[in-house]
Design a protein around this motif. Structure first.
Motif, PDB file in Angstrom:
ATOM      1  N   GLN A   1      -4.645   2.292   6.840  1.00 28.03           N
ATOM      2  CA  GLN A   1      -5.300   3.418   6.178  1.00 28.03           C
ATOM      3  C   GLN A   1      -4.856   3.523   4.727  1.00 28.03           C
ATOM      4  O   GLN A   1      -5.662   3.805   3.833  1.00 28.03           O
ATOM      5  N   LYS A   2      -3.569   3.266   4.487  1.00 38.32           N
ATOM      6  CA  LYS A   2      -3.079   3.311   3.111  1.00 38.32           C
ATOM      7  C   LYS A   2      -3.717   2.201   2.274  1.00 38.32           C
ATOM      8  O   LYS A   2      -4.055   2.408   1.108  1.00 38.32           O
TER       9      LYS A   2
ATOM     10  N   ALA B   1      -4.358  11.778   0.173  1.00 40.16           N
ATOM     11  CA  ALA B   1      -5.270  10.644   0.045  1.00 40.16           C
ATOM     12  C   ALA B   1      -6.386  10.980  -0.936  1.00 40.16           C
ATOM     13  O   ALA B   1      -6.729  10.181  -1.815  1.00 40.16           O
TER      14      ALA B   1
ATOM     15  N   PRO C   1       0.814  -1.217   0.000  1.00 39.24           N
ATOM     16  CA  PRO C   1       0.000   0.000   0.000  1.00 39.24           C
ATOM     17  C   PRO C   1       0.848   1.267   0.000  1.00 39.24           C
ATOM     18  O   PRO C   1       0.433   2.286  -0.524  1.00 39.24           O
ATOM     19  N   THR C   2       2.044   1.208   0.570  1.00 41.78           N
ATOM     20  CA  THR C   2       2.889   2.402   0.615  1.00 41.78           C
ATOM     21  C   THR C   2       3.467   2.709  -0.756  1.00 41.78           C
ATOM     22  O   THR C   2       3.422   3.835  -1.232  1.00 41.78           O
TER      23      THR C   2
ATOM     24  N   PRO D   1       0.601  10.143   2.216  1.00 41.31           N
ATOM     25  CA  PRO D   1       0.773   8.744   2.617  1.00 41.31           C
ATOM     26  C   PRO D   1       1.655   8.544   3.844  1.00 41.31           C
ATOM     27  O   PRO D   1       1.349   7.701   4.684  1.00 41.31           O
TER      28      PRO D   1
ATOM     29  N   LEU E   1       1.161   4.210  -3.588  1.00 41.40           N
ATOM     30  CA  LEU E   1       0.600   5.561  -3.491  1.00 41.40           C
ATOM     31  C   LEU E   1       1.698   6.569  -3.816  1.00 41.40           C
ATOM     32  O   LEU E   1       2.813   6.456  -3.296  1.00 41.40           O
TER      33      LEU E   1
END
Lengths: 587, 295
Positions: free
Chosen positions: A483-484, A434, A424-425, A476, A428
């Motif tokens: 959350q990511k 976001a 996820p990191t 991010p 993004l």
């Protein structure tokens, strides 16, 4: 000498005794306590696991024992006694002597722990000589003997290998060889198998346990995987937010967890015989379960068996040219031209070797296998990010495999196939908030026009994936892993796709976050009627989310069928091997 | 331990956070604070120099020629009786402008070409890389001399020459940074969102490379000032009597032997401080931008 003191220590004194340990880090926002009043003891020959999620302080505790905290960190309180020596007060020279000879460590990424430009044999010799375990005459023989002990086949050849010439599991064995070279009393293994395949994990862990048992060594295993900890360790120490919340033997931790946090962890660990909602904390699960039942009725109606499949993959092949047939060695440079040996491998490498499968509307299909089996290549081809070599990819009857990947980004079809990425990191853009990340597909291909409409849609999506609206304007690096992951999911469903490819969407997440995200994915699928192609190496997760499973090995499908059948009564030997390699906690 | 720096509780975004972080870096690193201070002085001198100096930098006064530094003439006077202090301060604007424009120009040429080379690969990469190699094949200062000599002796050509000489540096850094990001997850995600390749390059990759480029630009500023002064020193580019550090050093050099050291010394000091400032500033900016150093 520190070493001389150890054999004389009375047996009832534990080998390592950490008492009331507090470690502080000074940051620009003030002092942060990473570890708070932690007590851990490790007896002679004992195997202890420290289990916790990211940020729990489990690694910091072990770094403090080794006195290898980075510059910002220091031991604020407490004592660390190792074999009668106060580690906290020992000077740096004594510590250097202790590290490697008495306490040694295995790190998470074996490739990073090895010097990339030094032969592995020489690296082992370095350690032996450093601690005066070998002279220049016998170092090589000893190094080869050590390689042999960690079950590296053809050790005299591998002595000359560079780390990049070895596989991940092989590298980890070399690291273990390095760690055990001087016969230390305590081995600290910091996530030794994260990033390794499940079958490799099993061989590596079996090796560690066997070697340490036969030498009477003590081991600290630091891991996020409660199953792994319970399967291989005598005692489990559970840490949360810098504190030890529970210490118990590994039988008790699964059968009768005491602390609420341990209960939550045990519940969240995917295992056979549970459903998705069982992973959530108790109070949450009840309401979810009722909800799920109601929507499952709608979902069942949606999953029509008579309809033509949404995705049909037919005899798909992907070949990559081989860069260097000689395996990258310098010897190849000096070989005479035209002297290609008859048993040289073919000039191309088939990553995906003629696979066929289909995905129906509203169906979840799991694509499982170990690294290098071609599952990611397959999903990337279906995603139309890379071009196939041969075969067909039919999406809703249209051969999307024939459209070049470069053009596909601009077609309306792009909206209908989306993807949730593994990390996820990394997936993004670090310079997008976001809201901007979620808005990206809407701005390019969405129906909403104008800033207000796009923002409204972003907020709707954020609500749908359970992301608090006040986080929408954060970057991010200001968000947690969970959350990511939610942002990644919101972005993937923004265009209301029909097929979503999930590429190990929870592999980088903590187990309790994974439980929530998996439930979210299931809810979204039922609400929006999407189909999932779930790419994973974790059979326990696949079992929870998928209707059907496809098992891949070396670019081919070895087994395919309904989830219960494939994972309950596997027909292929490879599937059985995969299943048996999953660490089973003693229940 | 993969993610120990989970969501901080304070809302730490926007301009305020950047300023706070800059404040922190300056406080922690005195050298960077000093460089920022110097930068402010240089900027003020460049903006308001002609309005604040005590004398007209071009007005000669032969009766007051070759005076040593005193309360009336802080940096002394030169062979024509011009006030060296006024000339050094006024020269800041020209040298600063040459440096700024050449750095912006080289960013537009080298930076963009490098990003494209790293992202697209193939022929774009080959062409850009070979151009960079060709430039690197010459001694850089000699190349800059050649360009100015061939194109004409003007300030514009000094800017152009300085930019061309720095092209390989920018192209290579931008290429390397774009190259590691071309298959990054967020680039793939951008493709899935329906972004074309050009939009990914400019909208996703370039903003991520900007911090590194800004640091590079600051570091190059010093070199650009030195290069411009060097060209003027050997008589290319700016012509007398325009106040410019390079020319002033060249003019004053002849008087060094006869003991009038201040004519060459003070412009040289200005040059040195400016180069020093931009190099330190580059290091400081890197600390501010590099999240790895944010402990």
């Amino acid at each position: 000498m520190t070493a001389a003191a150890i054999p004389n220590a009375p047996p009832e004194v534990p080998l390592l005794d950490v008492r009331d340990l507090t470690v502080e880090f000074s940051t620009r926002r003030g002092t942060v306590q990473a570890v708070k009043h932690v007590d851990v003891t490790v007896g002679k020959g004992e195997t202890v696991a420290i289990v916790g999620e990211s940020g729990s302080g489990k690694s910091v505790t072990s770094y403090a024992v080794m006195r290898i905290l980075d510059r910002a960190g220091h031991i604020a309180n407490g004592t660390i006694t190792f074999g009668g020596v106060d580690v906290g007060k020992a000077d740096e020279r004594n510590m250097r002597d202790l590290r490697g000879r008495e306490i040694s460590m295995i790190f998470q990424n074996p490739r990073a722990a090895l010097n990339p430009i030094r032969k592995v044999g020489h690296q082992i010799e370095d350690v032996l000589r450093q601690h005066a375990q070998a002279g220049s005459d016998d170092a090589k023989t000893k190094a080869i003997a050590i390689l042999e002990q960690v079950r590296i086949a053809r050790p005299d050849e591998r002595y000359h290998a560079f780390p990049f010439e070895l596989s991940g599991g092989m590298c980890q064995r070399v690291v273990i060889a390095l760690a055990l070279a001087c016969r230390p009393q305590l081995l600290i293994a910091d996530e030794p198998t994260t990033g390794l395949d499940v079958t490799t994990q099993k061989t590596v862990m079996d090796l560690v346990v066997e070697l340490t048992r036969e030498r009477g060594m003590s081991t600290i295993l630091i891991t996020h995987d409660l199953g792994l900890a319970a399967a291989y360790c005598d005692r489990v120490v559970v840490m949360e937010k810098g504190r030890v919340v529970e210490t118990a033997n590994s039988h008790a931790i699964f059968s009768a967890p005491n602390h609420p946090y341990t209960r939550k962890l045990v519940r969240a660990t995917p295992r056979p015989g549970v459903t998705l909602t069982d992973l959530l904390p108790e109070d949450d699960a009840v309401s979810r379960s009722a909800l799920r039942k109601a929507s499952a009725i709608n979902g069942a109606a949606h999953q029509g068996a008579g309809e033509p499949p949404l995705l049909v993959v037919d005899n798909l092949i992907k070949e990559y040219p081989r860069k260097d047939v000689n395996g990258g060695s310098f010897a190849g440079l000096f070989k005479r031209n035209g002297a290609a040996s008859p048993d040289a491998p073919p000039p191309v490498f088939r990553a995906v070797d003629g696979i066929s499968f289909s995905v129906r509307r509203g169906e979840s299909v799991g694509l499982v296998g170990e690294s290098g089996c071609g599952k990611s290549t397959t999903s990337t081809m279906v995603m139309r990010l890379i071009d196939k070599t041969d075969g067909q990819i039919l999406f809703d009857g249209e051969d999307i495999g024939a459209i070049p990947a470069r053009q596909f980004a601009r077609l309306p079809l792009r909206k209908r196939i989306q993807m949730v990425f593994q990390d996820p990191t990394e997936s993004l853009n670090p310079r997008f908030t976001a809201a901007r990340a979620i808005a990206d597909p809407i701005l390019r291909m969405g129906d909403e026009k104008g800033t207000k409409a796009v923002r409204a849609r972003c907020e709707e999506l954020a609500t749908q994936v359970g992301l608090p609206l006040d986080l929408l304007d954060r970057f991010p690096h200001q968000l947690s892993g969970g959350q990511k992951a939610r942002i990644g999911i919101a972005r993937a469903i923004a265009l209301k796709p029909e097929l979503v490819i999930l590429d190990e969407p929870t592999a980088a997440l903590d187990v309790s976050v994974q439980a929530v995200v998996l439930n979210l994915l299931q809810d979204l699928k039922e609400q929006l009627g999407m189909s999932y192609l779930f790419v994973s190496h974790d059979l326990n997760v696949v079992r929870l989310l998928c209707d059907r499973v496809i098992v891949m090995q070396a670019g081919r499908i070895v087994e395919e069928g309904p989830t219960e059948q494939v994972l309950g009564a596997p027909a292929a030997a490879y599937t059985r091997e995969l299943l048996s390699a999953i660490p089973h906690p003693p229940l | 331990m993969s993610d120990t720096t989970a969501a901080p509780s304070a809302p730490t975004h926007g301009m305020g956070a950047v300023l706070r972080h800059a404040q922190y870096v300056i406080r922690e690193n005195k050298v960077t604070g000093f460089a920022f201070g110097l930068f402010v002085i240089i900027l003020l001198a460049a903006l308001f120099g002609p309005h604040i100096v005590p004398y007209d930098p071009l007005a000669s006064n032969t009766s007051a020629a070759l005076q040593a530094p005193s309360a009336r003439h802080w940096f002394g006077t030169d062979q024509l009786g011009r006030d060296v202090f006024s000339r050094v301060v006024v020269a800041t604007r020209l040298d600063f402008a040459i440096a700024i424009f050449s750095v912006v120009l080289v960013f537009l040429m080298g930076g963009l070409a490098g990003v494209a080379a790293g992202f697209f690969g193939g022929w774009t990469d080959r062409i850009v890389s070979r151009i960079a190699d060709t430039i690197m094949a010459f001694p850089l200062f000699v190349l800059a001399m050649g360009i100015v000599a061939a194109l004409g002796n003007t300030v514009e050509n000094i800017v152009l020459a300085t930019a061309i000489v720095n092209f390989p540096l920018y192209a290579r850094i931008a290429r390397a940074e774009a190259n590691v990001r071309r298959e990054a997850g967020f680039v793939q995600a951008a493709r899935l969102s329906g972004n074309g390749e050009m939009r990914i390059l400019l909208g996703h990759i370039l903003p991520n490379i900007m911090p590194i480029m800004v640091v590079q630009m600051s570091l190059t500023m010093g070199y650009a000032i030195l290069n411009a002064a060097g060209l003027s020193f050997i008589g290319l580019g700016v012509r007398p009597p325009t106040p410019e550090w390079g020319i002033m050093v060249a003019e004053g050099a002849a008087f060094m032997v006869s003991g009038e050291w201040w004519i060459a010394f003070f412009p040289g000091l200005g040059l040195m401080m400016a180069v020093f400032c931009f190099n330190l500033l580059g290091d400081g900016l890197r600390d501010i931008i590099d999240p790895q150093r944010r402990t």
